[in-house]
Motif scaffolding. Structure first.
Motif, PDB file in Angstrom:
ATOM      1  N   ARG A  23       0.825  -1.214  -0.297  1.00 22.70           N
ATOM      2  CA  ARG A  23       0.478   0.103   0.202  1.00 22.70           C
ATOM      3  C   ARG A  23       1.100   1.396   0.042  1.00 22.70           C
ATOM      4  NH1 ARG A  23      -3.647   0.083   5.305  1.00 22.70           N
ATOM      5  NH2 ARG A  23      -4.744   1.474   3.831  1.00 22.70           N
ATOM      6  N   PHE A  24       0.567   2.536  -0.838  1.00 18.46           N
ATOM      7  CA  PHE A  24       1.739   3.321  -0.913  1.00 18.46           C
ATOM      8  C   PHE A  24       0.551   4.603  -0.655  1.00 18.46           C
ATOM      9  CE2 PHE A  24       3.724   0.245  -3.705  1.00 18.46           C
ATOM     10  CZ  PHE A  24       4.922  -0.180  -2.903  1.00 18.46           C
ATOM     11  N   VAL A  25       1.295   6.086  -0.213  1.00 24.78           N
ATOM     12  CA  VAL A  25       0.553   7.229  -0.260  1.00 24.78           C
ATOM     13  C   VAL A  25       0.329   7.071  -1.866  1.00 24.78           C
ATOM     14  CG1 VAL A  25       0.977   9.248   0.784  1.00 24.78           C
ATOM     15  CG2 VAL A  25       1.131   7.278   1.951  1.00 24.78           C
ATOM     16  N   SER A  26      -1.100   7.184  -2.287  1.00 28.79           N
ATOM     17  CA  SER A  26      -1.269   7.797  -3.189  1.00 28.79           C
ATOM     18  C   SER A  26      -2.005   9.272  -3.417  1.00 28.79           C
ATOM     19  CB  SER A  26      -1.930   7.068  -4.373  1.00 28.79           C
ATOM     20  OG  SER A  26      -1.196   5.583  -3.794  1.00 28.79           O
ATOM     21  N   SER A  27      -3.104   9.854  -2.133  1.00 32.72           N
ATOM     22  CA  SER A  27      -3.832  11.051  -2.535  1.00 32.72           C
ATOM     23  C   SER A  27      -3.894  11.386  -0.732  1.00 32.72           C
ATOM     24  CB  SER A  27      -5.404  10.472  -3.289  1.00 32.72           C
ATOM     25  OG  SER A  27      -5.940   9.366  -2.128  1.00 32.72           O
ATOM     26  N   VAL A  28      -4.816  12.958  -0.845  1.00 32.28           N
ATOM     27  CA  VAL A  28      -5.401  13.176  -0.012  1.00 32.28           C
ATOM     28  C   VAL A  28      -6.536  12.995   0.388  1.00 32.28           C
ATOM     29  CG1 VAL A  28      -5.328  15.289   0.886  1.00 32.28           C
ATOM     30  CG2 VAL A  28      -3.147  15.201   0.011  1.00 32.28           C
ATOM     31  N   GLY A  29      -7.272  12.383   2.012  1.00 36.78           N
ATOM     32  CA  GLY A  29      -8.383  12.021   1.808  1.00 36.78           C
ATOM     33  C   GLY A  29      -9.506  13.565   1.471  1.00 36.78           C
ATOM     34  N   ALA A  30     -10.727  12.779   0.898  1.00 39.46           N
ATOM     35  CA  ALA A  30     -11.637  14.014   0.622  1.00 39.46           C
ATOM     36  C   ALA A  30     -11.549  15.876   1.880  1.00 39.46           C
ATOM     37  CB  ALA A  30     -13.106  14.081  -0.131  1.00 39.46           C
ATOM     38  N   ASP A  31     -12.060  14.299   3.137  1.00 38.87           N
ATOM     39  CA  ASP A  31     -11.573  15.180   4.990  1.00 38.87           C
ATOM     40  C   ASP A  31     -10.764  15.791   5.454  1.00 38.87           C
ATOM     41  OD1 ASP A  31     -10.609  12.824   5.362  1.00 38.87           O
ATOM     42  OD2 ASP A  31     -11.507  12.460   6.924  1.00 38.87           O
ATOM     43  N   GLY A  32      -9.744  16.140   4.411  1.00 33.43           N
ATOM     44  CA  GLY A  32      -8.349  16.256   4.850  1.00 33.43           C
ATOM     45  C   GLY A  32      -7.703  15.759   6.040  1.00 33.43           C
ATOM     46  N   ARG A  33      -8.229  14.835   6.247  1.00 30.37           N
ATOM     47  CA  ARG A  33      -7.663  14.108   7.880  1.00 30.37           C
ATOM     48  C   ARG A  33      -6.048  13.311   7.555  1.00 30.37           C
ATOM     49  NH1 ARG A  33      -8.885  17.477  12.966  1.00 30.37           N
ATOM     50  NH2 ARG A  33     -10.948  18.320  12.230  1.00 30.37           N
ATOM     51  N   HIS A  34      -6.501  12.738   5.939  1.00 28.88           N
ATOM     52  CA  HIS A  34      -5.494  11.175   6.552  1.00 28.88           C
ATOM     53  C   HIS A  34      -5.212  11.393   4.787  1.00 28.88           C
ATOM     54  CE1 HIS A  34      -9.750   9.923   5.127  1.00 28.88           C
ATOM     55  NE2 HIS A  34      -9.338   9.653   4.276  1.00 28.88           N
ATOM     56  N   PHE A  35      -4.704  10.669   4.765  1.00 30.03           N
ATOM     57  CA  PHE A  35      -3.255   9.866   2.974  1.00 30.03           C
ATOM     58  C   PHE A  35      -4.419   9.155   3.052  1.00 30.03           C
ATOM     59  CE2 PHE A  35       1.061  11.886   4.394  1.00 30.03           C
ATOM     60  CZ  PHE A  35       0.726  13.421   3.431  1.00 30.03           C
TER      61      PHE A  35
END
Length: 312
Positions: free
Chosen positions: A41-53
């Motif tokens: 699992r790789f960091v690919s984006s920012v969550g829509a709620d701004g709280r997590h990758f």
């Protein structure tokens, strides 16, 4: 007859000019990642709620990172394999690294050379890449990928900006960023980062310093190449959050918090900001100073770690 000759001359000049532009923007083939993204699992984006990758599947991902800033220049290939193998065994899944390292960031050379003397560019010309150097970068990023390690990568940073990239124009930076992103387009384990102890001086901070324009142009080149991987900037200690700088506030996708205060204090301050759209994601603690990263909204259009536990 004179008019006809003049038209022909103008057409030739235009043709030569267009050819030069096309040559400058020649596409760079992507190198093979040689890594099965399905295995990790790789960091690919920012969550829509701004709280997590989020990972490549859109699920929240817990980041546990380390900071081998100068590994690209200091390691042999065998040491790189040893490092990322050890990090995976011990539960680490992310690293902060500079693509080109100078002594103020732990490297051996102000020309950005490796420990064994390999320089990134031919005669210091950033448009002429030394393939021997970049092939090694390819290998290290592949090794990281095979061990499930997302690299928070600095193509240019606040340390090499005044050395390797000292005479770089925004136009050159754009092409450098474009070429960089094209080369590594197949790698699922890259998050874009820049800055690094970076405190630019400008009469109008919102308009940006010359160095801001260079770094922004690099990012524009990365986006022009089609990469939408998250981006942020690490500012100096005088600017706690990436979004504290008016030039970078509308550009970054997530906040990098840099402080000499205790980690929890900086993260809490960021978390409680009235803005509410750029909330802390994770923290990174160094031996003598603390840098904390946090997640935020998706990136709007652009204009021209060792607490090593990050939660969601």
């Amino acid at each position: 007859m004179k008019q006809a000759v003049l038209v022909m001359v103008l057409l030739l000049v235009a043709a030569c000019s267009n050819a030069g532009e096309q040559e400058q923007r020649t596409n760079v083939p992507a190198v093979e990642a040689d890594c099965d993204a399905a295995d990790h699992r790789f960091v690919s984006s920012v969550g829509a709620d701004g709280r997590h990758f989020e990972d490549q599947y859109g699920d929240p991902v817990l980041v546990r990172g380390d900071s081998p800033w100068s590994g690209m220049a200091d390691w042999s290939p065998e040491q790189a394999e040893l490092y990322f193998t050890d990090r995976e065994i011990n539960g680490f899944n992310a690293s902060i690294m500079s693509a080109i390292v100078v002594p103020v960031n732990g490297g051996p050379s102000y020309e950005g050379a490796t420990f064994d003397g390999i320089e990134p560019f031919v005669d210091g010309d950033i448009t002429q890449w030394n393939e021997v150097y970049w092939s090694r970068v390819d290998d290290y990023l592949r090794i990281a990928c095979r061990h499930g390690n997302t690299v928070f990568l600095y193509p240019m940073d606040g340390w090499n900006l005044t050395h390797v990239f000292a005479s770089t124009t925004p136009e050159q930076a754009f092409e450098y960023g474009r070429r960089f992103a094209q080369r590594y387009a197949e790698f699922p384990n890259i998050v874009w980062t820049t800055g690094g102890d970076y405190s630019p001086e400008a009469e109008d901070l919102a308009a940006g310093a010359e160095s801001d324009l260079v770094l922004h142009a690099m990012l524009d080149g990365i986006r022009d190449a089609g990469s939408d991987a998250p981006f942020t900037i690490q500012l100096g200690w005088d600017k706690l959050l990436s979004t504290d700088h008016p030039f970078w506030e509308p550009v970054v996708d997530w906040n990098f918090v840099y402080t000499y205060a205790p980690t929890y204090q900086a993260v809490l301050q960021a978390y409680e900001r009235a803005d509410g759209t750029r909330d802390p994601h994770c923290s990174r603690r160094a031996t003598t100073k603390v840098r904390t990263t946090r997640r935020t909204r998706h990136r709007p259009p652009t204009r021209h770690s060792d607490v090593r536990r990050c939660g969601h």
